[in-house]
Design an enzyme around this catalytic site. Sequence first.
Site, mmCIF file in Angstrom:
data_model
loop_
_atom_site.group_PDB
_atom_site.id
_atom_site.type_symbol
_atom_site.label_atom_id
_atom_site.label_comp_id
_atom_site.label_asym_id
_atom_site.label_seq_id
_atom_site.Cartn_x
_atom_site.Cartn_y
_atom_site.Cartn_z
ATOM 1 N N ASP A 74 -2.356 1.903 -3.765
ATOM 2 C CA ASP A 74 -1.444 1.112 -4.582
ATOM 3 C C ASP A 74 -1.263 1.741 -5.959
ATOM 4 O OD1 ASP A 74 -1.196 -0.578 -2.474
ATOM 5 O OD2 ASP A 74 -2.228 -2.277 -3.396
ATOM 6 N N PRO A 111 -8.903 0.182 1.594
ATOM 7 C CA PRO A 111 -7.649 0.692 2.144
ATOM 8 C C PRO A 111 -6.422 0.457 1.262
ATOM 9 C CG PRO A 111 -8.210 -1.371 3.181
ATOM 10 C CD PRO A 111 -9.361 -1.044 2.284
ATOM 11 N N CYS A 112 -6.529 -0.381 0.230
ATOM 12 C CA CYS A 112 -5.334 -0.771 -0.538
ATOM 13 C C CYS A 112 -5.340 -0.281 -1.982
ATOM 14 C CB CYS A 112 -5.184 -2.294 -0.526
ATOM 15 S SG CYS A 112 -4.920 -3.002 1.106
ATOM 16 N N PHE A 113 -6.424 -0.518 -2.711
ATOM 17 C CA PHE A 113 -6.412 -0.249 -4.155
ATOM 18 C C PHE A 113 -6.062 1.195 -4.520
ATOM 19 C CE2 PHE A 113 -9.381 -3.975 -5.497
ATOM 20 C CZ PHE A 113 -8.304 -4.842 -5.410
#
Length: 307
Positions: free
Chosen positions: A296, A291-293
Amino acid sequence: AEFRVAGRKLFAYDSNDPLSIRHMMRIAVIGLGKLGSVPAAVLAEAGYTVIGVDIDPRPVNAVRQGRAPVREPGLEVLIARNRQRLSATMDCEQAAAEADITFIVAPTPSEPDGAFSMRHVLAAAEPLGRALARAQGFRVVVLSSTVLPGSTGGLLQPALESASGKRCGEDFGLCYNPEFIALGTVARDIRNPDIVLIGESDPRSGELLEALYRRVCVNGAPVRRMNFVNAELAKISVNTYVTLKISYANMLAGLCERLPGADVDVVTAAVGGDSRIGTKCLKGGLGYGGPCFPRDNLALDTLARRL
């Protein structure tokens, strides 16, 4: 013994029995989703009185019943054995009014251009500001959600000041304190971080938050304190640099598959042996996800193009 910051007693304990800590500091955690419920439970495990907040009654009811609102290893046990110190409510303003430190762990979904949306964070700023207006004494608000540089000081701070009628750094404190965690090991990662990153509006606020983490972290992690924008950029830089190493290792893996006698594990072990590079995340395998990399990287690209 007593522990004081800026002359204020944060907690007292029996030095012969460290587990008998009677904490004076009260914590509110806004957001009981996959990234907020675990810190709330870990803070309660450390001995703090914690109240979790969410607009969804389902996680609130789960915490009240001693159950984990999300699936995360170890969370159910933490919540069940800390029911005396951990409670939950849908009343954000009241929870923040009773807390010395309030963490905002609200989602910051991606906008169409790749930037992070602050709409959920700013929605919490209105009741938080009203709580600050009612509060007696110095209180600290902590933003833990991933945001673009300039968001904490440029958006959240004026929203809190407008809603409270008070001045940040004088009447209340504001910190940016992002988490460096992976789903599946969240509790362990919070208690054993490589660093604790704090962007602070003023030294008093940073000192108060650092004191909190000295109780939470069991590995003696170094604390890095700085201004908002440096902390915001550091957070997104860590995540994108990790994905750079993953992608580089996979590029090497692609070459090794076509080069007779080449073994990517042998190559990356040698490359990672250089102290300037290191072996962590430098291994051929699956591409990065989660969900983040990915988002980002898109957000850093958006920031670069804006600048």
